[in-house]
Scaffold this motif. Structure first.
Motif, short mmCIF file in Angstrom:
data_model
loop_
_atom_site.label_atom_id
_atom_site.label_comp_id
_atom_site.label_asym_id
_atom_site.label_seq_id
_atom_site.Cartn_x
_atom_site.Cartn_y
_atom_site.Cartn_z
N VAL A 1 1.16 26.30 18.09
CA VAL A 1 1.80 26.32 16.77
C VAL A 1 2.56 25.02 16.54
O VAL A 1 2.47 24.42 15.46
N ALA A 2 3.29 24.54 17.53
CA ALA A 2 4.04 23.29 17.39
C ALA A 2 3.10 22.12 17.14
O ALA A 2 3.37 21.26 16.28
N LEU A 3 1.99 22.05 17.86
CA LEU A 3 1.03 20.98 17.65
C LEU A 3 0.42 21.05 16.26
O LEU A 3 0.25 20.03 15.58
N THR A 4 0.11 22.25 15.79
CA THR A 4 -0.46 22.41 14.46
C THR A 4 0.53 21.98 13.38
O THR A 4 0.17 21.26 12.44
N VAL A 5 1.78 22.41 13.50
CA VAL A 5 2.80 22.03 12.52
C VAL A 5 3.01 20.52 12.54
O VAL A 5 3.10 19.88 11.48
N TRP A 6 3.07 19.92 13.71
CA TRP A 6 3.25 18.46 13.79
C TRP A 6 2.07 17.75 13.14
O TRP A 6 2.24 16.79 12.40
N ALA A 7 0.85 18.21 13.42
CA ALA A 7 -0.33 17.56 12.86
C ALA A 7 -0.37 17.68 11.35
O ALA A 7 -0.77 16.74 10.65
N LEU A 8 0.07 18.81 10.82
CA LEU A 8 0.05 18.98 9.36
C LEU A 8 1.14 18.15 8.68
O LEU A 8 0.96 17.72 7.53
N THR A 9 2.25 17.93 9.36
CA THR A 9 3.33 17.15 8.72
C THR A 9 3.18 15.66 8.98
O THR A 9 3.41 14.86 8.08
N ALA A 10 2.78 15.25 10.15
CA ALA A 10 2.69 13.81 10.46
C ALA A 10 1.37 13.21 10.01
O ALA A 10 1.29 12.01 9.75
N ARG A 11 0.33 14.03 9.90
CA ARG A 11 -1.02 13.58 9.51
C ARG A 11 -1.42 12.32 10.27
O ARG A 11 -1.59 11.26 9.70
N PRO A 12 -1.60 12.42 11.59
CA PRO A 12 -1.93 11.25 12.40
C PRO A 12 -3.31 10.68 12.11
O PRO A 12 -3.60 9.54 12.49
N TRP A 13 -4.15 11.40 11.41
CA TRP A 13 -5.49 10.91 11.09
C TRP A 13 -5.48 10.01 9.85
O TRP A 13 -6.45 9.31 9.59
N ALA A 14 -4.39 10.01 9.08
CA ALA A 14 -4.32 9.19 7.87
C ALA A 14 -4.08 7.73 8.24
O ALA A 14 -3.54 7.40 9.30
N GLU A 15 -4.45 6.85 7.33
CA GLU A 15 -4.27 5.42 7.54
C GLU A 15 -2.78 5.09 7.48
O GLU A 15 -2.07 5.53 6.57
N PRO A 16 -2.27 4.32 8.43
CA PRO A 16 -0.85 4.00 8.41
C PRO A 16 -0.53 3.08 7.22
O PRO A 16 -1.38 2.34 6.74
N PRO A 17 0.71 3.14 6.73
CA PRO A 17 1.06 2.27 5.60
C PRO A 17 1.04 0.81 6.03
O PRO A 17 1.29 0.48 7.19
N PRO A 18 0.73 -0.09 5.08
CA PRO A 18 0.68 -1.51 5.44
C PRO A 18 2.08 -2.02 5.81
O PRO A 18 3.09 -1.57 5.29
N MET A 19 2.10 -2.98 6.72
CA MET A 19 3.38 -3.52 7.20
C MET A 19 3.89 -4.64 6.29
O MET A 19 5.07 -4.92 6.26
N THR A 20 3.00 -5.30 5.57
CA THR A 20 3.42 -6.41 4.70
C THR A 20 3.24 -6.00 3.25
O THR A 20 2.39 -5.16 2.91
N PRO A 21 4.02 -6.56 2.36
CA PRO A 21 3.88 -6.23 0.95
C PRO A 21 2.56 -6.79 0.42
O PRO A 21 2.02 -7.76 0.96
N PRO A 22 2.05 -6.22 -0.65
CA PRO A 22 0.80 -6.75 -1.19
C PRO A 22 0.98 -8.17 -1.72
O PRO A 22 2.07 -8.57 -2.18
N VAL A 23 -0.08 -8.96 -1.65
CA VAL A 23 -0.03 -10.34 -2.08
C VAL A 23 -0.22 -10.38 -3.59
O VAL A 23 -1.14 -9.81 -4.14
N ALA A 24 0.69 -11.12 -4.28
CA ALA A 24 0.57 -11.27 -5.72
C ALA A 24 -0.28 -12.51 -6.03
O ALA A 24 -0.77 -13.17 -5.13
N ASP A 25 -0.43 -12.80 -7.32
CA ASP A 25 -1.21 -13.98 -7.70
C ASP A 25 -0.60 -15.23 -7.11
O ASP A 25 0.60 -15.41 -7.07
N TRP A 26 -1.43 -16.17 -6.77
CA TRP A 26 -0.94 -17.41 -6.19
C TRP A 26 -0.71 -18.39 -7.26
O TRP A 26 -1.23 -19.08 -7.89
#
Length: 81
Positions: free
Chosen positions: A56-81
């Motif tokens: 149950v603990a593993l299932t709850v953690w997997a549903l809340t943390a969603r380890p299969w999803a792509e992690p958020p990017p570490m750098t901000p998106p690049v704007a026009d140059w």
């Protein structure tokens, strides 16, 4: 003691009448056996409970943390140059 002597000794032992077991010894053995069975049953139930809680603990953690999803990017998106 060679083989034939050992066989003869075993035959003599087996031919003798078996000794009587005291009633108190039988009662103690039954009591200890019942206690062992209760302890094994309790340990088995505790093991299944821990396994269920871990699942149950593993299932709850997997549903809340969603380890299969792509992690958020570490750098901000690049704007026009």
């Amino acid at each position: 003691m060679n083989r034939t002597e050992r066989e003869a000794a075993v035959r003599r032992l087996l031919e003798q009448p078996s000794p009587q077991v005291p009633v108190e010894l039988y009662d103690d053995a039954v009591r200890r056996g019942e206690r062992m069975l209760r302890r094994r049953t309790a340990a088995r139930r505790a093991m299944w409970l821990v396994l269920f809680a871990a699942t149950v603990a593993l299932t709850v953690w997997a549903l809340t943390a969603r380890p299969w999803a792509e992690p958020p990017p570490m750098t901000p998106p690049v704007a026009d140059w």
